[in-house]
Design an enzyme around this catalytic site. Structure first.
Site, short mmCIF file in Angstrom:
data_model
loop_
_atom_site.label_atom_id
_atom_site.label_comp_id
_atom_site.label_asym_id
_atom_site.label_seq_id
_atom_site.Cartn_x
_atom_site.Cartn_y
_atom_site.Cartn_z
N GLU A 14 0.85 -1.20 0.00
CA GLU A 14 0.00 0.00 0.00
C GLU A 14 0.88 1.24 0.00
OE1 GLU A 14 -2.48 2.48 3.39
OE2 GLU A 14 -2.32 0.30 3.58
N LYS A 24 -10.95 -2.76 7.15
CA LYS A 24 -9.76 -2.37 7.90
C LYS A 24 -10.18 -1.91 9.30
CE LYS A 24 -6.25 1.31 7.76
NZ LYS A 24 -5.63 2.33 6.88
#
Length: 212
Positions: free
Chosen positions: A40, A129
């Site tokens: 990421e 998340k």
């Protein structure tokens, strides 16, 4: 590479935050050498879209590249056009999820409470998340999976070599690894990159030990 399968099988998303594009590319190479296949790049990094494009073009056949700290649908679209294959957010924004799905990418919105987690999943999040996981701990994952066993969770924030195995044991679909793996405050030297590869291997080993 199937993005969702890669994340769920490997269990690790390495977070590159604050690095310039050339450094981000070197860091991504070092992480891949250590066995990490999901990376990421946060949008609050300098020239983040350039970093995403560079890493995606050079390593796109070996790893999956995502954009993090995505707060709105416009930012998600820009990241997806640059080559991001998944979109992570620290919070829940339904329009960001819709934009991500419109482009056929994987959506990982952020949530904290059971209500937020369920809402994020119902809006189309593929994995939720759990952020900041520092405040919650591994047992939170197990507790949430009592009433909501079908929702894949990605604890992020405060996950390190000492607790990662417990997060996986308690049912996390994967974890997001920030400064415990990639310390953006360090200079990107050859020595640092070697250490980074070795640390990535340690995290991989911890995950694999759970499934032995």
């Amino acid at each position: 590479m199937d993005v969702l399968s890669t994340i769920k099988e490997d269990k690790l998303i390495a977070i590159i935050r604050g690095s310039e594009p050339e450094d981000a590319l070197q860091i991504a190479r070092a992480l891949y050498a250590g066995g990490v296949r999901a990376i990421e790049i946060t949008l609050n990094s300098p020239n983040a879209l350039v970093s995403i494009e560079k890493v995606s073009k050079e390593l796109g056949d070996k790893i999956v590249v995502g954009a993090g700290t995505v707060l709105d649908p416009e930012s998600a679209r820009s990241a997806l056009i640059a080559g991001a294959q998944f979109i992570l957010s620290p919070s829940l924004n339904a329009d960001t999820i819709k934009m991500t799905k419109r482009y056929g990418a994987i959506s990982i919105p952020g949530a904290f409470t059971p209500t937020e987690i369920l809402s994020a999943y119902e809006e189309g999040g593929d994995i939720i998340k759990v952020f900041p996981a520092t405040s919650l701990g591994p047992d939170f994952v197990k507790d949430i999976h009592g009433p909501l066993p079908h929702i894949p969770l990605l604890p992020t924030g405060g996950v390190d070599l000492y607790n990662i195995a417990e997060y996986i044991q308690k049912g996390a679909a994967g974890v997001g690894l920030g400064s415990s793996l990639v310390n953006s405050k360090e200079s990107v030297t050859e020595e640092y990159l070697i250490r980074l590869t070795n640390t990535a291997r340690e995290f991989k080993s911890k995950v694999e030990s759970v499934h032995k």
